[in-house]
Design an enzyme around this catalytic site. Structure first.
Site, PDB file in Angstrom:
ATOM      1  N   ASP A   1       0.873  -1.165   0.000  1.00  0.00           N
ATOM      2  CA  ASP A   1       0.000   0.000   0.000  1.00  0.00           C
ATOM      3  C   ASP A   1       0.921   1.228   0.000  1.00  0.00           C
ATOM      4  OD1 ASP A   1      -2.077   1.768   0.048  1.00  0.00           O
ATOM      5  OD2 ASP A   1      -3.066   0.921   1.803  1.00  0.00           O
TER       6      ASP A   1
HETATM    7  C1  BGC Z   1      -4.948   3.413   0.181  1.00  0.00           C
HETATM    8  C2  BGC Z   1      -5.118   2.408  -0.950  1.00  0.00           C
HETATM    9  C3  BGC Z   1      -4.981   3.111  -2.268  1.00  0.00           C
HETATM   10  C4  BGC Z   1      -3.635   3.826  -2.329  1.00  0.00           C
HETATM   11  C5  BGC Z   1      -3.392   4.545  -3.632  1.00  0.00           C
HETATM   12  C6  BGC Z   1      -3.697   4.263   0.013  1.00  0.00           C
HETATM   13  O1  BGC Z   1      -3.709   5.330   0.902  1.00  0.00           O
HETATM   14  O2  BGC Z   1      -4.912   2.746   1.411  1.00  0.00           O
HETATM   15  O3  BGC Z   1      -6.365   1.790  -0.845  1.00  0.00           O
HETATM   16  O4  BGC Z   1      -5.122   2.211  -3.328  1.00  0.00           O
HETATM   17  O5  BGC Z   1      -3.598   4.772  -1.273  1.00  0.00           O
HETATM   18  O6  BGC Z   1      -4.168   5.676  -3.735  1.00  0.00           O
END
Ligand code: BGC
Length: 761
Positions: free
Chosen positions: A274
């Site tokens: 993530d």
């Molecule tokens: C989130 C993810 C997301 C990623 C990209 C993160 O803060 O937890 O779900 O896909 O950002 O935007």
């Protein structure tokens, strides 16, 4: 001269093998040759996402060029043109294709589809698959190679800020929905990233939180949906979560990412972090976390240094690079797909409008208050959200939608006459929110004289209650309960309209569970519309006027109060948020439910807790009404090989066409382990049944699905004995049962994911 020096510097970085001859250009059959030809710096570039160069003017030109591809996408795999690797685009989801507007750059509108909690309320895997197909098509037409969706964490506690973008409190429902979504999106030959693997069940301190969970609860609850989606749909990528599980960051945990995901479940795809998750790039590589997103220079340096000083085996780097290249050769970008930037937005709006109606849940409908009768065509709309609907939640799950249809406009589109006086009063109070900025404004106190006037001049009232939540922050307890003003509004509108002999319906435009017990007796009808995407108002109006018959059922339990959840003892309820906790700090705090969260409830999450303890609930898991009624025949059972096949006939006994979803719960015989009183093992939904029409539904369960995880045996154990298979309309509405004798079955697993240090309470 400058150019010459740069070339000389590049050549100096290459080994003799790498510079001898022409570098191969990537194709599906020469991945190993390409890896041999790549320098460690190029490999690090590939592993670490494009943000490592963000706003870095010294970045190589080909990287700078790649920033211009789909600006507003969440991330990108860096290109390595020397060996024919293009930049690959990662866009957010799950409620559509999340390409955000970026200052000074082109931005594109994407269709805002319903939130996942609504999709799972359809209990209809075919429908969710078809929504996935459309989302995937749109993402592809906007240049996306991998959609960062679906999100399948478990609704451990209703205050988790991101419950709206997760499917359910039950892993079988979440897992099957995820399979449908992934198959739908991937049918377009683009990838998905199933997230957040795993136990990312709170937003408070999400980048550091240590989820302390037993291997049994992990296996049965928090990993189960991932296991189902991996075994049944092979998503191209999985996104590891921010948090730690039993002390180790998920992205740095080889037991999770190799032993369980790959060795036990047979996963063949790629794992990405993530965004900025974890702390040590080299440790992540070793753990089998192939891609570090969106990437930092430090992570790249960890990898390069690790290989150079021998702490990171280059074979591990190559293993991960290979998996990334196997992903890249499947992408539309690699195959030269010319995306249009012009998907069929009108057709997609029709899909979101129709699919949203399928997941709305009719919670109450006394005296057939809904659908509106022709005589009810003058409606007084209360609650500011009626005029400014929430289409979804905030954060990365948000969508840059072109518009949101309010309930007001949805009703007008159905020729319902909406009280203009109230509209004027509400618009003076709250200007419709700016595009993209959905925030909850406190409810407007409403004078009883105005309500009386409205009761004289309208046929009925609708009160909308709205909630919005999202990433980075958990909901607070007051968000779960009605505010004093909302409660007063509900009380006054229902009293005054009832005195005038007129009905009141409530619409819940929410992303998660709220308290309903204290007020649900007041109105005549309650429709849970969820956050239903950009066509929300039209979808609700379709249900309110009877164009569509609600067939949604709850994917989570609606408790009497918050503390009824066992997990409430260990969840950051109203925890004061220190801003430092919302980012990765490395600071060592020792605050319960912030730095560490003990999942003391074990497997007793959602209905597994409420039904086993027989705790009163406001609306049970799986519950939902219809404008018609259904009768269930006696279930029958047959064996198909080792599978147990349960069949039940469902008949529409009412006056209008409708669909019914049927749940199959199983009660296990008493054995060594304590178990919930019953667990959902399968479900099915009828097609649209005309009055009098019936359909036989088939639900299949494998004896392995009946196993509990025995930590002592380090095995999934299905006890032998008599199991009760119950077909039900909700977890508290059994309609028939059959007893099935099952042979014992033991499946050994690896002894992993245990806590290695002393348990902290
Ligand atoms: C989130 C993810 C997301 C990623 C990209 C993160 O803060 O937890 O779900 O896909 O950002 O935007």
């Amino acid at each position: 001269m400058k150019k010459f020096l740069m070339c000389a510097a590049m050549v100096a970085m290459l080994s003799p093998v790498q510079i001898s001859g022409k570098a191969p250009k990537l194709n599906a059959n020469n991945i190993d040759d390409v890896i041999k030809a790549m320098t460690i710096e190029e490999k690090a570039d590939l592993i670490v996402g494009s943000r490592m160069y963000y706003k870095d003017e010294t970045a190589p030109q080909h990287i700078k060029d790649s920033w211009k591809i789909v600006p507003g996408a969440a991330g990108r795999i860096n290109p390595v043109p020397r060996v024919g690797i293009p930049a690959v685009v990662l866009s957010d989801g799950p409620a559509g294709c999340g390409i955000m507007p970026i200052d000074g750059q082109d931005s594109l509108f994407c269709t805002h589809f319903p939130i996942e909690s609504l999709l799972s309320s359809t209990w209809d895997v075919d429908l969710v698959r078809s929504v996935g197909e459309v989302i995937g098509n749109e993402a592809k037409e906007y240049g996306t190679d991998v959609l960062l969706a679906p999100a399948i964490n478990i609704h451990r506690h209703p205050l988790c800020g991101r419950c709206f973008e997760y499917f359910s409190e039950d892993p079988v429902l979440a897992g099957k929905m995820a399979v449908a979504y992934v198959n739908g999106v991937q049918s377009n030959d683009i990838g998905t990233s199933v997230k957040h693997f795993a136990a990312n069940n709170q937003e408070t301190n999400r980048m550091n939180n240590n989820a302390i969970v037993s291997p049994r609860a992990l296996r049965e609850i928090y990993l189960k949906a991932f296991e189902i989606v991996v075994r049944e749909s092979q998503p191209w990528t999985i996104m590891s979560s921010y948090n730690r599980i039993n002390d180790v960051y998920t992205s740095e945990n080889p037991e999770l990412l190799n032993t369980i995901l790959r060795d036990e479940w047979g996963y063949k795809g790629t794992v990405m972090t993530d965004w900025w998750g974890g702390s040590d790039g080299a440790a992540q590589m070793i753990a089998g976390n192939d891609m570090l997103e969106p990437g930092t220079k430090e992570q790249a340096q960890h990898i390069i240094d690790g290989v150079k000083n021998g702490t990171l085996d280059e074979n591990i780097v190559d293993r991960n690079v290979k998996r990334i290249l196997e992903l890249i050769v499947k992408t539309p970008t690699f195959k030269g797909y010319k995306y249009s930037n012009n998907p069929d937005m009108e057709a997609h709006a029709a899909v979101t409008r129709q699919s949203a109606t399928e997941g709305m849940v009719l919670l109450k409908n006394d005296d057939n208050t809904l659908p509106l009768k022709n005589s009810d065509k003058k409606v007084a709309l209360f609650g500011n959200v009626s005029y400014d609907f929430f289409s979804g939640g905030t954060g990365s799950g948000d969508i840059n939608r072109p518009y949101v249809v309010s309930l007001l406009d949805g009703l007008k589109n159905q020729n319902v006459i909406v009280d203009d006086n109230l509209k004027a009063i509400y618009s003076a109070y709250s200007k419709p929110q700016e595009q993209g900025e959905q925030v909850r404004i406190s409810e407007m106190p409403m004078d009883t004289a105005i309500i009386k006037y409205a009761a004289q001049n309208n046929d009925m009232a609708i009160v909308t209650i709205g909630r919005i939540s999202g990433e980075y922050i958990d909901r607070v307890a007051s968000d779960f309960f009605l505010s004093d003003t909302e409660y007063q509004l509900m009380k006054d509108v229902t009293r005054i309209f009832h005195e005038a002999g007129k009905k009141v319906a409530v619409v819940l435009n929410v992303g998660g569970v709220i308290e309903t017990k204290s007020w649900k007796d007041m109105p005549d009808a309650i429709l849970l519309s969820w956050q239903a995407g950009q066509e929300g108002g039209n979808s609700v109006a379709d249900i309110l006027v009877g164009n569509a018959n609600p067939s949604g059922k709850l994917p989570n339990t609606w408790p009497v109060t918050l503390s009824d959840h066992k997990s409430s003892l260990n969840f950051p309820i109203d925890q004061k948020i220190d801003r430092r906790w919302s980012v990765k700090t490395g600071l060592k705090h020792d605050v319960k439910n912030v730095d560490y969260t003990v999942y003391d409830e074990g497997i007793y999450v959602g209905y597994r807790w409420f039904d086993t303890e027989d705790i009163d609930v406001s609306f049970p898991f799986g519950y939902g009404l219809s404008y018609t009624t259904f009768e269930y025949g006696k279930p029958t059972v047959k064996r198909d090989g080792e599978n147990v096949v349960v069949e039940v006939n469902v008949k529409n006994t009412g006056k209008v066409a409708g669909k019914e979803s049927v749940q199959l719960y199983v009660e296990a015989p008493k054995g060594k382990l304590d178990k919930p009183v019953h667990e959902l093992k399968a479900f099915a939904k009828t097609g649209l049944l005309q009055p009098g029409e019936s359909q036989t539904l088939t639900m299949t369960v494998n004896p392995a699905d009946l196993a509990s995880y025995d930590e002592e045996e380090v095995a999934w154990v299905t006890d032998g004995g008599a199991y009760k298979f119950v077909v039900a309309a909700s977890s508290r509405d059994p309609r028939g049962e059959v007893i099935v004798n099952i042979d014992p079955l033991v499946r050994k697993t690896n002894d992993v994911l245990k806590r290695k240090t002393v348990a902290k309470k």
